[in-house]
Design a protein around this motif. Structure first.
Motif, PDB file in Angstrom:
ATOM      1  N   LEU A   3      25.424  -5.594  25.344  1.00  0.00           N
ATOM      2  CA  LEU A   3      25.465  -4.400  24.496  1.00  0.00           C
ATOM      3  C   LEU A   3      26.675  -4.417  23.556  1.00  0.00           C
ATOM      4  CD1 LEU A   3      24.345  -1.584  26.971  1.00  0.00           C
ATOM      5  CD2 LEU A   3      23.045  -2.570  25.099  1.00  0.00           C
ATOM      6  N   LEU A   4      27.508  -5.461  23.694  1.00  0.00           N
ATOM      7  CA  LEU A   4      28.708  -5.541  22.865  1.00  0.00           C
ATOM      8  C   LEU A   4      28.337  -5.576  21.380  1.00  0.00           C
ATOM      9  CD1 LEU A   4      31.838  -5.927  22.986  1.00  0.00           C
ATOM     10  CD2 LEU A   4      31.397  -8.380  22.824  1.00  0.00           C
ATOM     11  N   GLY A   5      28.873  -4.624  20.624  1.00  0.00           N
ATOM     12  CA  GLY A   5      28.626  -4.572  19.181  1.00  0.00           C
ATOM     13  C   GLY A   5      27.277  -4.008  18.786  1.00  0.00           C
ATOM     14  N   LYS A   6      26.463  -3.613  19.757  1.00  0.00           N
ATOM     15  CA  LYS A   6      25.131  -3.087  19.413  1.00  0.00           C
ATOM     16  C   LYS A   6      25.266  -1.659  18.893  1.00  0.00           C
ATOM     17  CE  LYS A   6      22.190  -6.379  20.587  1.00  0.00           C
ATOM     18  NZ  LYS A   6      23.019  -7.530  20.222  1.00  0.00           N
ATOM     19  N   LYS A   7      24.497  -1.365  17.852  1.00  0.00           N
ATOM     20  CA  LYS A   7      24.513  -0.015  17.263  1.00  0.00           C
ATOM     21  C   LYS A   7      23.344   0.764  17.849  1.00  0.00           C
ATOM     22  CE  LYS A   7      26.358  -1.679  12.878  1.00  0.00           C
ATOM     23  NZ  LYS A   7      25.821  -3.022  12.620  1.00  0.00           N
ATOM     24  N   ILE A   8      23.668   1.862  18.529  1.00  0.00           N
ATOM     25  CA  ILE A   8      22.614   2.595  19.240  1.00  0.00           C
ATOM     26  C   ILE A   8      22.552   4.042  18.774  1.00  0.00           C
ATOM     27  CG2 ILE A   8      21.866   3.412  21.532  1.00  0.00           C
ATOM     28  CD1 ILE A   8      23.078   0.756  22.590  1.00  0.00           C
ATOM     29  N   VAL A   9      21.346   4.451  18.350  1.00  0.00           N
ATOM     30  CA  VAL A   9      21.116   5.876  18.063  1.00  0.00           C
ATOM     31  C   VAL A   9      20.681   6.513  19.369  1.00  0.00           C
ATOM     32  CG1 VAL A   9      19.603   7.521  16.892  1.00  0.00           C
ATOM     33  CG2 VAL A   9      20.502   5.564  15.634  1.00  0.00           C
ATOM     34  N   LEU A  10      21.474   7.490  19.828  1.00  0.00           N
ATOM     35  CA  LEU A  10      21.128   8.198  21.064  1.00  0.00           C
ATOM     36  C   LEU A  10      20.527   9.558  20.690  1.00  0.00           C
ATOM     37  CD1 LEU A  10      21.137   8.646  24.137  1.00  0.00           C
ATOM     38  CD2 LEU A  10      23.518   9.397  23.947  1.00  0.00           C
ATOM     39  N   GLY A  11      19.247   9.724  20.953  1.00  0.00           N
ATOM     40  CA  GLY A  11      18.559  10.992  20.669  1.00  0.00           C
ATOM     41  C   GLY A  11      18.607  11.889  21.896  1.00  0.00           C
ATOM     42  N   ILE A  12      19.052  13.118  21.716  1.00  0.00           N
ATOM     43  CA  ILE A  12      19.165  14.046  22.853  1.00  0.00           C
ATOM     44  C   ILE A  12      18.301  15.275  22.571  1.00  0.00           C
ATOM     45  CG2 ILE A  12      20.771  15.448  24.229  1.00  0.00           C
ATOM     46  CD1 ILE A  12      23.001  13.498  23.358  1.00  0.00           C
ATOM     47  N   THR A  13      17.489  15.650  23.548  1.00  0.00           N
ATOM     48  CA  THR A  13      16.589  16.793  23.347  1.00  0.00           C
ATOM     49  C   THR A  13      16.887  17.890  24.385  1.00  0.00           C
ATOM     50  OG1 THR A  13      14.803  16.034  24.792  1.00  0.00           O
ATOM     51  CG2 THR A  13      14.827  15.136  22.568  1.00  0.00           C
ATOM     52  N   GLY A  14      16.152  19.016  24.277  1.00  0.00           N
ATOM     53  CA  GLY A  14      16.480  20.215  25.055  1.00  0.00           C
ATOM     54  C   GLY A  14      16.018  20.215  26.491  1.00  0.00           C
ATOM     55  N   SER A  15      16.723  19.459  27.319  1.00  0.00           N
ATOM     56  CA  SER A  15      16.418  19.420  28.755  1.00  0.00           C
ATOM     57  C   SER A  15      17.734  19.620  29.502  1.00  0.00           C
ATOM     58  CB  SER A  15      15.832  18.050  29.118  1.00  0.00           C
ATOM     59  OG  SER A  15      16.061  17.752  30.471  1.00  0.00           O
ATOM     60  N   ILE A  16      17.631  20.140  30.720  1.00  0.00           N
ATOM     61  CA  ILE A  16      18.829  20.313  31.533  1.00  0.00           C
ATOM     62  C   ILE A  16      19.533  18.962  31.742  1.00  0.00           C
ATOM     63  CG2 ILE A  16      17.472  20.225  33.682  1.00  0.00           C
ATOM     64  CD1 ILE A  16      20.635  22.320  33.161  1.00  0.00           C
ATOM     65  N   ALA A  17      18.732  17.864  31.707  1.00  0.00           N
ATOM     66  CA  ALA A  17      19.333  16.528  31.893  1.00  0.00           C
ATOM     67  C   ALA A  17      20.239  16.133  30.728  1.00  0.00           C
ATOM     68  CB  ALA A  17      18.234  15.486  32.084  1.00  0.00           C
ATOM     69  N   ALA A  18      20.276  16.962  29.667  1.00  0.00           N
ATOM     70  CA  ALA A  18      21.132  16.633  28.518  1.00  0.00           C
ATOM     71  C   ALA A  18      22.602  16.545  28.939  1.00  0.00           C
ATOM     72  CB  ALA A  18      20.945  17.666  27.407  1.00  0.00           C
ATOM     73  N   TYR A  19      22.963  17.219  30.043  1.00  0.00           N
ATOM     74  CA  TYR A  19      24.370  17.129  30.467  1.00  0.00           C
ATOM     75  C   TYR A  19      24.740  15.689  30.834  1.00  0.00           C
ATOM     76  CZ  TYR A  19      23.389  16.775  35.513  1.00  0.00           C
ATOM     77  OH  TYR A  19      22.992  16.330  36.752  1.00  0.00           O
ATOM     78  N   LYS A  20      23.724  14.896  31.243  1.00  0.00           N
ATOM     79  CA  LYS A  20      23.993  13.504  31.604  1.00  0.00           C
ATOM     80  C   LYS A  20      24.228  12.625  30.361  1.00  0.00           C
ATOM     81  CE  LYS A  20      21.156  13.428  35.795  1.00  0.00           C
ATOM     82  NZ  LYS A  20      19.955  12.836  36.402  1.00  0.00           N
ATOM     83  N   ALA A  21      23.885  13.185  29.181  1.00  0.00           N
ATOM     84  CA  ALA A  21      24.017  12.385  27.953  1.00  0.00           C
ATOM     85  C   ALA A  21      25.480  12.054  27.677  1.00  0.00           C
ATOM     86  CB  ALA A  21      23.405  13.127  26.771  1.00  0.00           C
ATOM     87  N   ALA A  22      26.399  12.920  28.122  1.00  0.00           N
ATOM     88  CA  ALA A  22      27.826  12.648  27.911  1.00  0.00           C
ATOM     89  C   ALA A  22      28.202  11.385  28.692  1.00  0.00           C
ATOM     90  CB  ALA A  22      28.662  13.836  28.378  1.00  0.00           C
ATOM     91  N   TYR A  23      27.729  11.284  29.922  1.00  0.00           N
ATOM     92  CA  TYR A  23      28.025  10.105  30.749  1.00  0.00           C
ATOM     93  C   TYR A  23      27.356   8.863  30.149  1.00  0.00           C
ATOM     94  CZ  TYR A  23      28.775   7.061  34.694  1.00  0.00           C
ATOM     95  OH  TYR A  23      29.174   6.003  35.457  1.00  0.00           O
ATOM     96  N   LEU A  24      26.128   9.063  29.650  1.00  0.00           N
ATOM     97  CA  LEU A  24      25.381   7.971  29.036  1.00  0.00           C
ATOM     98  C   LEU A  24      26.143   7.411  27.832  1.00  0.00           C
ATOM     99  CD1 LEU A  24      22.739   6.396  29.188  1.00  0.00           C
ATOM    100  CD2 LEU A  24      21.597   8.292  28.057  1.00  0.00           C
ATOM    101  N   CYS A  25      26.663   8.332  26.986  1.00  0.00           N
ATOM    102  CA  CYS A  25      27.473   7.922  25.822  1.00  0.00           C
ATOM    103  C   CYS A  25      28.626   7.054  26.276  1.00  0.00           C
ATOM    104  CB  CYS A  25      28.103   9.158  25.168  1.00  0.00           C
ATOM    105  SG  CYS A  25      27.108   9.904  23.931  1.00  0.00           S
ATOM    106  N   ARG A  26      29.336   7.543  27.295  1.00  0.00           N
ATOM    107  CA  ARG A  26      30.512   6.821  27.778  1.00  0.00           C
ATOM    108  C   ARG A  26      30.128   5.457  28.332  1.00  0.00           C
ATOM    109  NH1 ARG A  26      34.756   9.434  31.658  1.00  0.00           N
ATOM    110  NH2 ARG A  26      33.414   8.234  33.033  1.00  0.00           N
ATOM    111  N   ALA A  27      29.021   5.413  29.095  1.00  0.00           N
ATOM    112  CA  ALA A  27      28.597   4.150  29.706  1.00  0.00           C
ATOM    113  C   ALA A  27      28.243   3.125  28.617  1.00  0.00           C
ATOM    114  CB  ALA A  27      27.411   4.394  30.628  1.00  0.00           C
ATOM    115  N   LEU A  28      27.573   3.572  27.555  1.00  0.00           N
ATOM    116  CA  LEU A  28      27.197   2.658  26.462  1.00  0.00           C
ATOM    117  C   LEU A  28      28.440   2.170  25.725  1.00  0.00           C
ATOM    118  CD1 LEU A  28      24.090   4.621  25.094  1.00  0.00           C
ATOM    119  CD2 LEU A  28      24.028   2.345  26.138  1.00  0.00           C
TER     120      LEU A  28
END
Ligand code: PMT
Length: 405
Positions: A3-28
């Motif tokens: 994933l080094l140097g990969k450009k990723i568009v992260l789409g986030i939608t209206g679900s309670i699981a959206a709170y996990k998107a912060a962790y996902l951002c960090r992991a990527l």
């Protein structure tokens, strides 16, 4: 480090699981990826853009333009910029809009403009996930070539328990890494594919041919190109268009022309997949003028055998080249396919039977079995031709290419 140097568009939608998107951002980002968040209006109800922009160090995109100064956010530019798009969490509503092209927010327009592979991680209540309309939408998205990251089973926000929880961020990142790892291996491969029917001309207005539409072969070409391979697609006369820039298409008409083109490209290829329905015979002679009806009750056509392209390649195949053929059968399917596998010196053969409704010519679906020269066999259920192509390409990769790379 895929994933080094990969450009990723992260789409986030209206679900309670959206709170996990912060962790996902960090992991990527920890893996070296650059992340651009696109969030739906409903998504902002669950996680604030401030958190996401602090993590990604980029403004979060949500609207088509910024209200105070009119700056235009181009979904087309994002579609060209990205190496991958990940929609996590993806609600049932977003899945439905994506499947049906309802472009009423920035996330869906970005998805529709996306040139890169798209990963979708659904998150919803178990009944919503199991509903036939959600499943049909997901099937449609799969058939378009998107990758679905299956939700996990467990406790849901509704207090119910079942399948619908968004997969854990670390597992999502692992799946994306595996995808890019696979793509890196494919990037060095040259694949030759034949597709469609051949036309064997009788006179200026008539020919002998068959019902092949080219759909199966074109799906194979798209999948190989999406995986990163350079594809040469040699096609008989069909109505289809190629989409991927890594597909080099050569149009031919007759078996003789297909044979000539295949012979030129085969020496440089790592694997050839022969999906074309090549006419085994052609008229012994071509009449320059239109053949006239006579008073005879019957008419006899003299035919001569065309070259067997697959058998020819089987003879010239080098140790490091993989040869895959197809067998279209109407009876004694397995024994006929196995006979062709041996006679043509193929590494494996893909069997489809006209006795399976929805398989073979023209349909958008196919049902196949794969038989390998080393005795391995695999049966697959009825799927879209794009999914069938992915199964064949996976088999090709894991069974042969990875062991020889
Ligand atoms: O194009 P679609 O409408 O999507 O349909 C897909 C398909 C049914 C055409 C495809 O899935 C398929 O089965 N293709 C092979 C059809 C066929 O001609 O099978 P066969 O059993 O006659 O030939 C066996 C193999 O030898 C094939 O790989 C064929 O490409 C090859 N062959 C055959 C004759 C010949 N003269 N030269 C060849 O190379």
């Amino acid at each position: 480090m895929t994933l080094l140097g990969k450009k990723i568009v992260l789409g986030i939608t209206g679900s309670i699981a959206a709170y996990k998107a912060a962790y996902l951002c960090r992991a990527l980002i920890k893996k070296g990826a650059e992340v651009q968040v696109v969030i739906t209006p409903a998504g902002k109800e669950f996680i604030t853009p401030v958190t996401l922009s602090a993590l990604t160090r980029k403004p979060v995109v949500s609207d088509f333009f910024t209200a105070n100064d009119g700056t235009w956010h181009s979904h087309v530019d994002l579609g060209l910029w990205a190496d991958a798009m990940l929609i996590a969490p993806a609600t049932a509503a977003t899945v439905g809009k994506m499947a049906n092209g309802i472009a009423d927010n920035m996330l869906i327009t970005t998805y529709l403009s996306m040139k890169a592979p798209v990963f979708i991680a659904p998150a919803m209540d178990l009944d919503m996930y199991a509903h036939p309309s959600t499943q049909a939408n997901l099937d449609k998205l799969k058939a378009y070539g998107n990758r679905i990251i299956e939700p996990a089973t467990g406790f849901l926000a509704s207090a119910l328990e079942g399948k619908g929880r968004m997969e854990e961020p670390d597992r999502i990142v692992e799946q994306m890494e595996a995808f890019f790892e696979n793509q890196n291996q494919w990037a060095k491969k040259k694949i030759l594919i034949t597709a469609g029917p051949t036309y064997e001309k009788l006179d200026p207005v008539r020919y002998i041919s068959n019902y092949s539409s080219g759909k199966m072969g074109f799906a194979l070409a798209e999948v190989c190109a999406e995986r990163g391979a350079d594809v040469t697609l040699i096609s008989g006369p069909v109505q289809l268009k190629t989409h991927h820039p890594r597909i080099h298409r050569i149009d031919v008409e007759s078996a003789a022309e297909m044979h000539k083109a295949v012979s030129v490209y085969f020496p440089e290829t790592d694997a050839a997949i022969l999906c074309a329905a090549v006419a085994d015979y052609r008229p012994a002679s071509f009449s320059e003028s239109k053949l006239k009806r006579k008073d005879n009750e019957t008419m006899v056509l003299d035919l001569v055998a065309n070259p067997d392209i697959a058998a020819g390649l089987g003879k010239m195949k080098k140790e490091n080249q993989v040869l895959c053929g197809f067998a279209l059968e109407t009876e004694n399917e397995f024994s006929n396919a196995e006979g062709k596998l041996r006679k043509k010196n193929l590494d494996f053969i893909v069997l489809n039977s006209l006795r399976d409704q929805g398989a073979g010519f023209q349909s958008d679906t196919n049902k196949i079995s794969i038989i390998a020269a080393d005795g391995e066999k695999a049966d697959f259920p009825m799927k879209s031709k794009k999914e069938v192509a992915a199964d064949i390409v996976d088999f090709l990769f894991h069974h042969f290419v990875s062991s020889r790379a």
